[in-house]
Every structure is written in C-alpha cells, then in structure tokens.
Enzyme design. Structure first.
Site, mmCIF file in Angstrom:
data_model
loop_
_atom_site.group_PDB
_atom_site.id
_atom_site.type_symbol
_atom_site.label_atom_id
_atom_site.label_comp_id
_atom_site.label_asym_id
_atom_site.label_seq_id
_atom_site.Cartn_x
_atom_site.Cartn_y
_atom_site.Cartn_z
ATOM 1 N N ASP A 147 0.736 -1.179 0.023
ATOM 2 C CA ASP A 147 -0.053 0.002 -0.019
ATOM 3 C C ASP A 147 0.922 1.341 -0.001
ATOM 4 O O ASP A 147 2.225 1.257 -0.491
ATOM 5 C CB ASP A 147 -1.033 -0.093 1.173
ATOM 6 C CG ASP A 147 -2.349 0.742 0.878
ATOM 7 O OD1 ASP A 147 -2.355 1.749 0.594
ATOM 8 O OD2 ASP A 147 -3.283 -0.062 0.828
ATOM 9 N N HIS A 160 2.169 2.171 -3.094
ATOM 10 C CA HIS A 160 1.372 3.174 -3.624
ATOM 11 C C HIS A 160 1.668 4.487 -3.680
ATOM 12 O O HIS A 160 1.094 5.341 -3.636
ATOM 13 C CB HIS A 160 -0.137 3.023 -3.114
ATOM 14 C CG HIS A 160 -1.051 1.796 -3.233
ATOM 15 N ND1 HIS A 160 -1.844 1.661 -2.848
ATOM 16 C CD2 HIS A 160 -0.642 0.674 -3.967
ATOM 17 C CE1 HIS A 160 -2.465 0.454 -3.346
ATOM 18 N NE2 HIS A 160 -1.575 -0.117 -3.949
#
Length: 394
Positions: A217, A240
């Site tokens: 993430d 991310h």
C-alpha cells in the site's frame, strides 16, 4: 514560489537536540529477565520487566535485545520514563503466527508517551501471511494490527530498524513531536493487502530520511494534523507511493501543512506523489507542500491530486471535497509513466486547488508515445520546461 518546509539548519538543530544515542550507564538485557532467543518461548513478560527496570532508572539506561529470535505478543512500553532511554536490538523480534492472537488491540508493539528515547537496529517480523490470506479470502477477519507504533512520543530517534510482513501498517506516529527516522527498511510483498509502510498523523517536526519502503500500500501515508514533515532519500516501490490522505473522512479535520518530499526514487509504484481526499464537505486543508528532485521509474500516476475519492460510491458521489489545497510545488520531477496520463490534477469543484506550481517537469510515457496531463479546477503557474504539456489554469 513555495519554500521547502524544513531547512537543513533546522534539521541539524533537531538532530543535535534529540540525539539520545550516547552511552548509558545502566544496561537491561532481556535475557537476564528470562527471555529465550529460540523464537518459540513467549518472551513478552521478560521484555516488560527489562523495560520497567530501565524506565525507572534515574540514570540513562539501555534495554538490550541481543542476537537470536524472540517471540513477543501484544506489548506496550509505557512512559514517561525517569531519564533518557535507548532500546537497542541486535536480534529478531517475531510475532505469533496465529493472527487472531492479537484480538482487536490495533497494535503489536506500542511505545506510549516516551520522551528522549531511541529505538536502534533489529528486525521486527509480524509474520502476517496468514492474516493476508484471511483478508484475501473474504472471511470474517480481525481488523489487523500495526507493527510498531508511537503514541504521544517526543524527542525520539528511530534508526536502523527493519520491519517485515506487517499485518497492516509497519510503523506509525500518532500525536508525536520532534522525531527523526533514518535508515529504516519496511518490507512486505507488493500484493499484501493494506500494508502501508510509514504512517503519520497529528504529529509535528518529523523527518524520514535514507530509508527503503517496499510494501503493498502507501510507502508513506500522511494523515490529518501533520505539520513540518520532511521526507528525503526515500526508495519507494513496490507500493502506492507517498500519499497525503485520504482526507475529509470527517468534517472537522485538522489540516496538513509544511510537507517536503525530496531526492527520492519511486520504482513500479501505483502512484508517485499523491494528495487524496474524499468527495465530502470538510473544513480541512493542505498547504505549503514541496515535491522536488524526484525520479519516477515506470510509475502509473507520477503526479496526482484526487479530490473525488469515493471507492464505495456511497455517501459521496454527489458531493464535492471541501479540503482546500494550496501552495503545492512540483519541481524537477523526471522519469517514466506506466500510463499515458502522467499528470492528473483533479481538484474540487467547490474548493479549487490554488497556487499550484509546476517547474521543470519531464515525464514520458514508457510506450514510446507522448504522455498527457489532465486538470480540473486546478489553478497555478508553470516555470521552465513542462512535459507533458501543463493543463493548469491561470
């Protein structure tokens, strides 16, 4: 033009003021309190006893975790302590393999209300593969725990720490001031769900430098109430990217300001630098943000502002974000985009982004055709060469 949020002289002062790495007169070795370096025996009680001895010492003290593997369950190291304290780890600390052993605690290792404290070295392995499998299967799973958390901590150095296989976030700061984090590694597979790397909220005067984050993430998640945050020399990917937000989760929300991300490399990430808010009313804000000297390598969204975030399509499709974004500078950002649209500035219809500066941007689409940009409700200034062509409104 927006200036960097934290200057080098201030950073030097910070490091000098909070450096607690000098020698301690009292050493509390967890093995002396019954910890077993076999990776099987529960050493939680021994770690707590060592901590209590060090924390109660009138002279500066050191908790030592020597070579070996130590099993530790949910644990809180509470302060404030009587003097400076160092937590020095040479070995490996592992979590139980049964992910349900954490219950709904929300954390694995928590440092609460510590001051003039340093965490140095060691590997922390949350062994979360079973938890990830549960999440992916759609079963009724626990909410997950953060691996290493600091709450209400002041004047802290975190150095040389390696965190592996977190259930959710590897390391978090909540309500902290004057924290330097350097030379850490936060590692989890790229397909591990919701494994953020470094998370910070309601904290002031934080520096993250010289670190590697490879996770599933956000490499760095910047939440509400974050002020004076400097990120430099970060190697991010997979993951991310660096994200401010999601913001506007609630109406009354503390703002984010004075954030600098510089001299960092993003490799194969979903995003590069992102500002994200729910499409909801809010009195929050993001201002004085400086992204500079960044390299993008095959990044899907190198530069992105998304103020229409509404993944569930419930409660927000007809709303507009109230978060006011202003004074954001993108300077000397180069590299390749994995998608044709290398720059997306999608701002709120009711609260347009203002005073955005693009300077010396060179992003190319890795398929060999020109990259494109998209802007909505974004106002600002262009300086130098901008590639892809800027879509900012004046």
């Amino acid at each position: 033009m927006t200036k960097p949020a934290i200057t080098l002289p201030l950073l030097f002062t910070l490091l000098t003021f909070i450096d607690v790495s000098t020698g301690s007169s009292n050493v509390f070795n967890v093995v002396s309190f019954g910890a077993k370096p076999d990776g099987v025996t529960d050493s939680t009680s021994a770690f707590l006893k060592a901590w209590q001895g060090a924390c109660g010492s009138a002279a500066s003290a050191t908790v030592v975790v020597p070579s070996g593997t130590f099993l530790v369950k949910v644990i809180t190291f509470g302060g404030p302590c009587k003097s400076r304290l160092k937590f020095q780890v040479t070995g490996t600390v592992v979590a139980p393999t049964d992910y349900r052993a954490f219950g709904n605690s929300g954390y694995w290792i928590l440092f609460n209300k510590v001051t003039k404290f340093s965490l140095e070295g060691g590997t922390f392995d949350a062994r979360a593969s079973g938890f990830w499998s549960c999440r992916k299967s759609g079963q009724n799973c626990p909410p997950g725990v953060r691996s290493i958390s600091f709450n209400s901590a002041n004047d802290v150095i975190i150095s040389g720490v390696k965190s592996m296989n977190s259930q959710i976030t590897h390391m978090t700061l909540n309500g902290c001031t004057n924290v330097v984090v350097r030379n850490i590694k936060l590692l989890a597979p790229g397909n591990s769900p919701n494994t953020d790397g470094f998370g910070v909220q309601f904290s002031t005067g934080v520096t993250l430098t010289g670190s590697t984050v490879q996770t599933g993430d956000d490499c760095v998640a910047i939440g509400p109430g974050t002020r004076d945050f400097l990120i430099s020399k970060l190697a991010c990917g997979p993951g991310h990217g660096v994200s401010i937000g999601s913001l506007a989760k609630v109406f009354n929300e503390a703002g984010v300001e004075n954030v600098t991300v510089s001299s960092s490399v993003f490799t194969g990430t979903q995003n590069g630098v992102r500002i994200k808010s729910w499409a909801r009313p809010s009195n929050g804000f993001v201002r004085n943000v400086f992204f500079q000297n960044l390299i993008m390598k095959n990044v899907e969204n190198p530069i992105i502002i998304d103020q229409n975030y509404c993944p569930s399509k419930q409660g927000c499709p007809t709303e507009h974000s109230g978060v006011k974004i202003s004074q954001v500078t993108y300077k000397n950002i180069q590299g390749t985009s994995a998608t044709e649209q290398a720059m997306k500035l999608e701002c709120s219809k009711t609260s347009p982004c203002t005073r955005i500066t693009l300077q010396d941007i060179k992003l190319t689409y890795n398929k060999g055709t020109p990259a494109t940009s998209f802007c909505s409700n974004a106002l600002g200034t262009n300086l130098g060469v901008i590639q892809p062509t800027s879509c900012l409104s004046r």
